[in-house]
Design a protein around this motif. Structure first.
Motif, PDB file in Angstrom:
ATOM      1  N   PHE A 100      12.885 -36.253 -19.572  1.00 41.33           N
ATOM      2  CA  PHE A 100      12.626 -37.127 -18.557  1.00 41.33           C
ATOM      3  C   PHE A 100      12.205 -36.020 -17.081  1.00 41.33           C
ATOM      4  O   PHE A 100      13.184 -35.291 -16.586  1.00 41.33           O
ATOM      5  N   LEU A 101      11.146 -36.557 -16.500  1.00 45.87           N
ATOM      6  CA  LEU A 101      10.873 -35.854 -15.216  1.00 45.87           C
ATOM      7  C   LEU A 101      11.858 -36.615 -14.148  1.00 45.87           C
ATOM      8  O   LEU A 101      12.364 -36.127 -12.980  1.00 45.87           O
ATOM      9  N   SER A 102      11.977 -38.351 -14.302  1.00 49.64           N
ATOM     10  CA  SER A 102      12.946 -38.747 -13.473  1.00 49.64           C
ATOM     11  C   SER A 102      13.302 -39.931 -14.344  1.00 49.64           C
ATOM     12  O   SER A 102      12.175 -40.985 -14.493  1.00 49.64           O
ATOM     13  N   GLU A 103      14.292 -40.374 -14.605  1.00 50.01           N
ATOM     14  CA  GLU A 103      14.697 -41.422 -15.200  1.00 50.01           C
ATOM     15  C   GLU A 103      14.622 -42.922 -14.309  1.00 50.01           C
ATOM     16  O   GLU A 103      14.234 -43.778 -14.925  1.00 50.01           O
ATOM     17  N   LYS A 104      14.869 -42.499 -13.194  1.00 49.41           N
ATOM     18  CA  LYS A 104      14.715 -43.838 -12.159  1.00 49.41           C
ATOM     19  C   LYS A 104      13.263 -43.798 -11.437  1.00 49.41           C
ATOM     20  O   LYS A 104      12.951 -44.591 -10.766  1.00 49.41           O
ATOM     21  N   GLY A 105      12.434 -43.015 -12.093  1.00 44.75           N
ATOM     22  CA  GLY A 105      10.949 -43.118 -11.427  1.00 44.75           C
ATOM     23  C   GLY A 105      10.854 -42.609  -9.903  1.00 44.75           C
ATOM     24  O   GLY A 105      10.008 -42.951  -9.129  1.00 44.75           O
ATOM     25  N   ASP A 106      11.513 -41.480  -9.553  1.00 52.43           N
ATOM     26  CA  ASP A 106      11.557 -40.848  -8.275  1.00 52.43           C
ATOM     27  C   ASP A 106      10.736 -39.665  -8.442  1.00 52.43           C
ATOM     28  O   ASP A 106      10.822 -38.587  -9.242  1.00 52.43           O
ATOM     29  N   LEU A 107       9.515 -39.807  -7.554  1.00 52.06           N
ATOM     30  CA  LEU A 107       8.355 -38.822  -7.385  1.00 52.06           C
ATOM     31  C   LEU A 107       9.027 -37.242  -7.031  1.00 52.06           C
ATOM     32  O   LEU A 107       8.570 -36.261  -7.589  1.00 52.06           O
ATOM     33  N   ILE A 138      -2.257 -39.246 -31.463  1.00 51.55           N
ATOM     34  CA  ILE A 138      -1.000 -38.304 -31.127  1.00 51.55           C
ATOM     35  C   ILE A 138      -0.052 -38.813 -32.520  1.00 51.55           C
ATOM     36  O   ILE A 138       0.292 -39.834 -32.879  1.00 51.55           O
ATOM     37  N   ASP A 139       0.508 -37.434 -33.009  1.00 49.72           N
ATOM     38  CA  ASP A 139       1.628 -37.923 -33.977  1.00 49.72           C
ATOM     39  C   ASP A 139       2.686 -37.456 -33.332  1.00 49.72           C
ATOM     40  O   ASP A 139       3.321 -36.326 -32.917  1.00 49.72           O
ATOM     41  N   PRO A 140       3.775 -38.599 -32.902  1.00 45.16           N
ATOM     42  CA  PRO A 140       4.847 -38.360 -31.923  1.00 45.16           C
ATOM     43  C   PRO A 140       5.955 -37.535 -32.790  1.00 45.16           C
ATOM     44  O   PRO A 140       6.676 -36.692 -32.059  1.00 45.16           O
ATOM     45  N   THR A 141       5.795 -37.590 -33.944  1.00 41.79           N
ATOM     46  CA  THR A 141       7.027 -36.627 -34.606  1.00 41.79           C
ATOM     47  C   THR A 141       6.719 -35.180 -34.433  1.00 41.79           C
ATOM     48  O   THR A 141       7.614 -34.264 -34.903  1.00 41.79           O
ATOM     49  N   ARG A 142       5.448 -34.740 -34.115  1.00 44.59           N
ATOM     50  CA  ARG A 142       5.218 -33.478 -33.821  1.00 44.59           C
ATOM     51  C   ARG A 142       5.424 -32.906 -32.191  1.00 44.59           C
ATOM     52  O   ARG A 142       4.849 -31.771 -31.896  1.00 44.59           O
ATOM     53  N   ALA A 143       5.381 -33.951 -31.488  1.00 42.40           N
ATOM     54  CA  ALA A 143       5.450 -33.600 -30.058  1.00 42.40           C
ATOM     55  C   ALA A 143       6.474 -33.967 -29.215  1.00 42.40           C
ATOM     56  O   ALA A 143       7.428 -34.408 -29.467  1.00 42.40           O
ATOM     57  N   GLY A 144       6.654 -33.220 -28.098  1.00 42.29           N
ATOM     58  CA  GLY A 144       7.654 -33.502 -27.298  1.00 42.29           C
ATOM     59  C   GLY A 144       7.078 -34.184 -26.008  1.00 42.29           C
ATOM     60  O   GLY A 144       5.927 -34.192 -25.804  1.00 42.29           O
ATOM     61  N   TYR A 145       7.777 -35.162 -25.319  1.00 46.75           N
ATOM     62  CA  TYR A 145       7.388 -36.097 -24.701  1.00 46.75           C
ATOM     63  C   TYR A 145       7.993 -36.025 -23.228  1.00 46.75           C
ATOM     64  O   TYR A 145       9.243 -35.833 -23.106  1.00 46.75           O
ATOM     65  N   ILE A 146       7.152 -35.873 -22.302  1.00 46.43           N
ATOM     66  CA  ILE A 146       7.766 -35.647 -20.590  1.00 46.43           C
ATOM     67  C   ILE A 146       7.448 -37.069 -20.172  1.00 46.43           C
ATOM     68  O   ILE A 146       6.260 -37.523 -19.904  1.00 46.43           O
ATOM     69  N   ALA A 147       8.815 -38.003 -19.944  1.00 47.38           N
ATOM     70  CA  ALA A 147       8.773 -39.325 -19.700  1.00 47.38           C
ATOM     71  C   ALA A 147       8.972 -39.404 -18.029  1.00 47.38           C
ATOM     72  O   ALA A 147       9.425 -38.470 -17.321  1.00 47.38           O
ATOM     73  N   PHE A 148       8.528 -40.458 -17.657  1.00 43.92           N
ATOM     74  CA  PHE A 148       8.621 -40.817 -16.262  1.00 43.92           C
ATOM     75  C   PHE A 148       8.862 -42.179 -16.015  1.00 43.92           C
ATOM     76  O   PHE A 148       8.086 -43.073 -16.257  1.00 43.92           O
ATOM     77  N   GLY A 149      10.310 -42.397 -15.733  1.00 46.70           N
ATOM     78  CA  GLY A 149      10.613 -43.879 -15.360  1.00 46.70           C
ATOM     79  C   GLY A 149      11.015 -44.892 -16.488  1.00 46.70           C
ATOM     80  O   GLY A 149      11.277 -46.107 -16.128  1.00 46.70           O
ATOM     81  N   HIS A 150      10.671 -44.403 -17.812  1.00 46.14           N
ATOM     82  CA  HIS A 150      10.977 -45.476 -18.879  1.00 46.14           C
ATOM     83  C   HIS A 150      11.171 -44.517 -20.183  1.00 46.14           C
ATOM     84  O   HIS A 150      10.693 -43.473 -20.185  1.00 46.14           O
ATOM     85  N   VAL A 151      11.750 -45.280 -21.258  1.00 50.15           N
ATOM     86  CA  VAL A 151      12.025 -44.741 -22.558  1.00 50.15           C
ATOM     87  C   VAL A 151      10.833 -44.931 -23.168  1.00 50.15           C
ATOM     88  O   VAL A 151      10.239 -46.132 -23.351  1.00 50.15           O
ATOM     89  N   PRO A 152       9.953 -43.965 -23.812  1.00 53.19           N
ATOM     90  CA  PRO A 152       8.998 -44.100 -24.634  1.00 53.19           C
ATOM     91  C   PRO A 152       8.847 -44.691 -25.886  1.00 53.19           C
ATOM     92  O   PRO A 152       9.816 -44.787 -26.632  1.00 53.19           O
ATOM     93  N   GLN A 153       7.809 -45.529 -26.250  1.00 55.45           N
ATOM     94  CA  GLN A 153       7.693 -46.119 -27.328  1.00 55.45           C
ATOM     95  C   GLN A 153       7.303 -44.885 -28.458  1.00 55.45           C
ATOM     96  O   GLN A 153       6.355 -44.117 -28.045  1.00 55.45           O
ATOM     97  N   GLY A 154       8.000 -44.913 -29.844  1.00 53.87           N
ATOM     98  CA  GLY A 154       7.386 -43.936 -30.752  1.00 53.87           C
ATOM     99  C   GLY A 154       8.208 -43.028 -30.872  1.00 53.87           C
ATOM    100  O   GLY A 154       9.487 -42.514 -30.219  1.00 53.87           O
ATOM    101  N   ASN A 155       8.366 -42.377 -32.234  1.00 54.00           N
ATOM    102  CA  ASN A 155       9.346 -41.549 -32.508  1.00 54.00           C
ATOM    103  C   ASN A 155       8.922 -40.158 -32.320  1.00 54.00           C
ATOM    104  O   ASN A 155       8.696 -39.360 -33.117  1.00 54.00           O
ATOM    105  N   TYR A 156       9.041 -39.934 -31.003  1.00 56.79           N
ATOM    106  CA  TYR A 156       9.094 -38.598 -30.593  1.00 56.79           C
ATOM    107  C   TYR A 156       9.995 -37.386 -31.146  1.00 56.79           C
ATOM    108  O   TYR A 156      11.161 -38.055 -30.911  1.00 56.79           O
TER     109      TYR A 156
END
Length: 320
Positions: free
Chosen positions: A260-267, A237-255
């Motif tokens: 966020f689906l949910s910043e607080k991790g709510d399903l 995965i090349d993060p600079t070319r990607a959109g990141y759908i995150a759940f409950g945490h800030v992703p590592q990498g320069n996306y």
């Protein structure tokens, strides 16, 4: 260009006259036509480019419609309906002769549900019809949770009834019954645990040989950009070319972008946002989409079902 508006009376008349209307439910937007009019139902398949082997769900606005649509006298059907309707539960039952074969893909069963949305219920009631309605998108593509998502994919529908953003965000749970109890055919917001409070589960395994329910294909809900689930892909995965759908945490990498689906991790919040985020990224300038997995408990089972099916068509593509 298709008209988009809030005129329920106009939309109801269109359905009564054999037209096709996109309308909001609590799950996703549906593409509705008079379920007892085969010619009108055929328009749904044509607009969606949907294969004829994939049956449709019939939407109702009252409990009396159950008796019209099924030959079954199984009291458990009404027991489930009274507990979960209006709401995101579809019950697959033996169909009556009044239901055209085009609705059920010539199967002897039909899925029925009562949507929990005031506009949907008003539309069905005022049309005087029971309404066959799959999700209002091209077959296999991302389901719509806003009127603009419908317009993007189905510009030739007769009318789009705008009810704002849907709340549940993923399609209904689908169940069928055997002698022992219920079998979940498609996971949704109403969970196995919820159903178990009303009826016992069956020991039988889900049958996928015949598609008696929508949403059983391995590839479905796909965006037009490659989608990969972290931990379930061997792609580099090349993060600079990607959109990141995150759940409950800030992703590592320069996306390139992060949603966020949910910043607080709510399903429940994550389910409501899933398709909206997929739409946002497929309309953006990213080359592909990376998604966090979510815990497979409760509605998380349904979220991962949708994510895996959305990613399936890209699982064997070449290296990025």
């Amino acid at each position: 260009m298709t008209a988009v508006g809030r005129d329920v009376e106009y939309a109801a008349k269109l359905i009564a006259d054999g037209g096709v209307v996109a309308f909001p439910t609590e799950t996703v937007y549906g593409l509705g036509a008079n379920a007892l009019n085969p010619n009108a139902v055929a328009k749904i398949f044509a607009l969606k480019e949907r294969p004829s082997f994939d049956p449709l769900i019939v939407h109702v606005a009252d409990f009396d419609s159950i008796n019209m649509l099924t030959t079954s006298t199984d009291e458990r059907i009404l027991k489930l309906a009274k507990r979960f309707w209006p709401g995101p539960l579809t019950i697959v039952v033996p169909k009556s002769d009044i239901v055209p074969g085009i609705v059920t893909s010539d199967l002897e069963t039909v899925g029925i549900r009562m949507p929990n949305h005031p506009i949907a219920l008003e539309l069905i009631s005022k049309s005087g019809c029971v309404v066959a309605a799959p999700s209002a998108n091209k077959f296999g593509r991302v389901s719509p949770t806003r009127a603009e998502h419908v317009l993007k994919q189905l510009p030739d529908v007769d009318y789009i009834l705008d009810g704002g953003k849907t709340t549940v965000g993923i399609e209904s749970t689908v169940v069928t019954l055997d002698e022992e109890g219920f079998i979940v055919l498609r996971h949704g917001a109403i969970t196995h645990a919820d159903l178990s409070e009303v009826l016992p589960p069956s020991s039988a395994k889900k049958q996928e040989k015949n598609l008696i329910s929508p949403g059983l294909l391995k590839s479905h809900y796909s965006p037009n950009k490659p989608l990969f689930i972290l931990g379930e892909t061997n792609k580099t995965i090349d993060p600079t070319r990607a959109g990141y759908i995150a759940f409950g945490h800030v992703p590592q990498g320069n996306y390139k972008y992060v949603e966020f689906l949910s910043e607080k991790g709510d399903l429940i919040e994550a389910a409501a946002h899933l398709f909206e985020k997929l739409h946002a990224f497929e309309d953006s300038d990213v080359d592909y989409i990376v998604a966090d997995p979510v815990p497979e408990t409760g509605i998380g089972i349904a979220i991962m079902d949708r994510l895996r099916k959305a990613a399936y068509r890209y699982s064997n593509t070449a290296e990025l």
